[in-house]
Design a protein around this motif. Structure first.
Motif, PDB file in Angstrom:
ATOM      1  N   LYS A 217      -9.481 -15.277 -44.541  1.00 33.71           N
ATOM      2  CA  LYS A 217      -8.780 -14.806 -43.359  1.00 33.71           C
ATOM      3  C   LYS A 217      -8.040 -15.891 -42.607  1.00 33.71           C
ATOM      4  O   LYS A 217      -7.264 -15.687 -41.722  1.00 33.71           O
ATOM      5  N   GLY A 218      -8.070 -17.149 -43.296  1.00 30.68           N
ATOM      6  CA  GLY A 218      -7.291 -18.193 -42.495  1.00 30.68           C
ATOM      7  C   GLY A 218      -5.845 -18.007 -42.763  1.00 30.68           C
ATOM      8  O   GLY A 218      -5.254 -17.621 -43.618  1.00 30.68           O
ATOM      9  N   LEU A 219      -5.081 -18.066 -41.403  1.00 32.02           N
ATOM     10  CA  LEU A 219      -3.682 -18.142 -41.480  1.00 32.02           C
ATOM     11  C   LEU A 219      -3.069 -19.370 -41.929  1.00 32.02           C
ATOM     12  O   LEU A 219      -1.647 -19.235 -42.240  1.00 32.02           O
ATOM     13  N   ARG A 220      -3.641 -20.552 -41.672  1.00 32.00           N
ATOM     14  CA  ARG A 220      -2.804 -21.718 -41.876  1.00 32.00           C
ATOM     15  C   ARG A 220      -3.905 -22.859 -42.150  1.00 32.00           C
ATOM     16  O   ARG A 220      -5.159 -22.520 -41.517  1.00 32.00           O
ATOM     17  N   ARG A 221      -3.826 -23.725 -42.941  1.00 31.88           N
ATOM     18  CA  ARG A 221      -4.565 -24.708 -43.478  1.00 31.88           C
ATOM     19  C   ARG A 221      -4.180 -26.149 -43.292  1.00 31.88           C
ATOM     20  O   ARG A 221      -3.083 -26.093 -43.650  1.00 31.88           O
ATOM     21  N   GLY A 222      -4.882 -27.090 -42.979  1.00 33.69           N
ATOM     22  CA  GLY A 222      -4.171 -28.355 -42.959  1.00 33.69           C
ATOM     23  C   GLY A 222      -5.381 -29.366 -42.288  1.00 33.69           C
ATOM     24  O   GLY A 222      -6.480 -28.887 -42.359  1.00 33.69           O
ATOM     25  N   THR A 223      -4.944 -30.400 -41.907  1.00 29.06           N
ATOM     26  CA  THR A 223      -6.051 -31.253 -41.225  1.00 29.06           C
ATOM     27  C   THR A 223      -6.047 -30.877 -39.787  1.00 29.06           C
ATOM     28  O   THR A 223      -5.484 -29.864 -39.210  1.00 29.06           O
ATOM     29  N   LEU A 224      -7.347 -31.414 -39.291  1.00 31.32           N
ATOM     30  CA  LEU A 224      -7.500 -30.983 -37.856  1.00 31.32           C
ATOM     31  C   LEU A 224      -6.622 -31.414 -36.944  1.00 31.32           C
ATOM     32  O   LEU A 224      -6.087 -30.421 -36.154  1.00 31.32           O
ATOM     33  N   ALA A 225      -5.725 -32.487 -37.120  1.00 30.40           N
ATOM     34  CA  ALA A 225      -4.775 -32.973 -36.251  1.00 30.40           C
ATOM     35  C   ALA A 225      -3.632 -32.057 -36.407  1.00 30.40           C
ATOM     36  O   ALA A 225      -3.182 -31.736 -35.136  1.00 30.40           O
ATOM     37  N   GLU A 226      -3.447 -31.679 -37.518  1.00 34.78           N
ATOM     38  CA  GLU A 226      -2.047 -30.800 -37.691  1.00 34.78           C
ATOM     39  C   GLU A 226      -2.237 -29.238 -36.985  1.00 34.78           C
ATOM     40  O   GLU A 226      -1.400 -29.057 -36.374  1.00 34.78           O
ATOM     41  N   LEU A 227      -3.374 -28.730 -37.078  1.00 36.79           N
ATOM     42  CA  LEU A 227      -3.709 -27.616 -36.580  1.00 36.79           C
ATOM     43  C   LEU A 227      -3.806 -27.703 -35.126  1.00 36.79           C
ATOM     44  O   LEU A 227      -3.448 -26.808 -34.452  1.00 36.79           O
ATOM     45  N   VAL A 228      -4.457 -28.589 -34.475  1.00 34.60           N
ATOM     46  CA  VAL A 228      -4.432 -28.632 -33.064  1.00 34.60           C
ATOM     47  C   VAL A 228      -3.028 -28.884 -32.474  1.00 34.60           C
ATOM     48  O   VAL A 228      -2.610 -28.404 -31.643  1.00 34.60           O
ATOM     49  N   ARG A 229      -2.126 -29.636 -33.300  1.00 36.34           N
ATOM     50  CA  ARG A 229      -0.675 -29.637 -32.821  1.00 36.34           C
ATOM     51  C   ARG A 229       0.075 -28.402 -32.921  1.00 36.34           C
ATOM     52  O   ARG A 229       0.751 -28.192 -32.076  1.00 36.34           O
ATOM     53  N   HIS A 230      -0.289 -27.827 -33.956  1.00 37.12           N
ATOM     54  CA  HIS A 230       0.382 -26.424 -34.121  1.00 37.12           C
ATOM     55  C   HIS A 230       0.002 -25.403 -32.972  1.00 37.12           C
ATOM     56  O   HIS A 230       0.538 -24.859 -32.264  1.00 37.12           O
ATOM     57  N   VAL A 231      -1.293 -25.490 -32.622  1.00 36.15           N
ATOM     58  CA  VAL A 231      -1.845 -24.613 -31.525  1.00 36.15           C
ATOM     59  C   VAL A 231      -1.154 -24.925 -30.244  1.00 36.15           C
ATOM     60  O   VAL A 231      -0.769 -24.140 -29.594  1.00 36.15           O
ATOM     61  N   GLN A 232      -1.061 -26.207 -29.974  1.00 36.52           N
ATOM     62  CA  GLN A 232      -0.652 -26.568 -28.767  1.00 36.52           C
ATOM     63  C   GLN A 232       0.868 -26.411 -28.527  1.00 36.52           C
ATOM     64  O   GLN A 232       1.386 -26.225 -27.354  1.00 36.52           O
ATOM     65  N   LEU A 233       1.570 -26.381 -29.729  1.00 38.80           N
ATOM     66  CA  LEU A 233       3.022 -25.891 -29.755  1.00 38.80           C
ATOM     67  C   LEU A 233       3.300 -24.451 -29.227  1.00 38.80           C
ATOM     68  O   LEU A 233       4.271 -24.160 -29.020  1.00 38.80           O
ATOM     69  N   LEU A 234       2.299 -23.522 -29.344  1.00 39.20           N
ATOM     70  CA  LEU A 234       2.211 -22.113 -29.027  1.00 39.20           C
ATOM     71  C   LEU A 234       2.475 -21.938 -27.811  1.00 39.20           C
ATOM     72  O   LEU A 234       1.957 -22.657 -26.898  1.00 39.20           O
ATOM     73  N   PRO A 235       3.122 -20.852 -27.206  1.00 40.37           N
ATOM     74  CA  PRO A 235       3.282 -20.495 -25.776  1.00 40.37           C
ATOM     75  C   PRO A 235       1.706 -20.255 -25.457  1.00 40.37           C
ATOM     76  O   PRO A 235       0.747 -20.026 -26.061  1.00 40.37           O
ATOM     77  N   GLU A 236       1.582 -20.823 -24.119  1.00 45.15           N
ATOM     78  CA  GLU A 236       0.334 -20.766 -23.516  1.00 45.15           C
ATOM     79  C   GLU A 236      -0.604 -19.477 -23.569  1.00 45.15           C
ATOM     80  O   GLU A 236      -1.627 -19.436 -24.140  1.00 45.15           O
ATOM     81  N   GLU A 237       0.233 -18.277 -23.522  1.00 43.89           N
ATOM     82  CA  GLU A 237      -0.615 -17.125 -23.586  1.00 43.89           C
ATOM     83  C   GLU A 237      -0.949 -16.595 -25.200  1.00 43.89           C
ATOM     84  O   GLU A 237      -1.922 -15.961 -25.588  1.00 43.89           O
TER      85      GLU A 237
END
Length: 93
Positions: free
Chosen positions: A40-60
């Protein structure tokens, strides 16, 4: 990405340090977990990559996702934001 045990000779490695290169996957918060959780994973990568990805999403939008780190640890929004705010958070490549 690193793929090593978290201990060596029964002594913890990197105490207090984050392994930013650890494997992780992005999941919907409400994906139901279960036997097929890894599929069910939508995206895979390193912890840093995914933290950065989530932080780039709109806050809501951030509230809808979690990061599952190797070792079955699920990071919610507050934990993701805390990681992004750390001084040792790596810059984008």
């Amino acid at each position: 990405m690193t793929d090593h045990p978290s201990t060596y000779h029964a002594d913890p490695e990197n105490v207090g340090r984050i392994d930013w290169d650890d494997r992780a996957s992005l999941h919907r918060k409400d994906d139901g977990h279960g036997v097929l959780d890894s599929a069910k994973g939508l995206r895979r990568g390193t912890l840093a990559e995914l933290v950065r990805h989530v932080q780039l999403l709109p806050e809501e939008e951030r509230q809808k996702y979690v990061i599952q780190k190797a070792g079955d640890h699920r990071l919610g929004t507050a934990e993701i934001e805390a990681l992004a705010a750390r001084e040792d958070f790596p810059p984008p490549e």
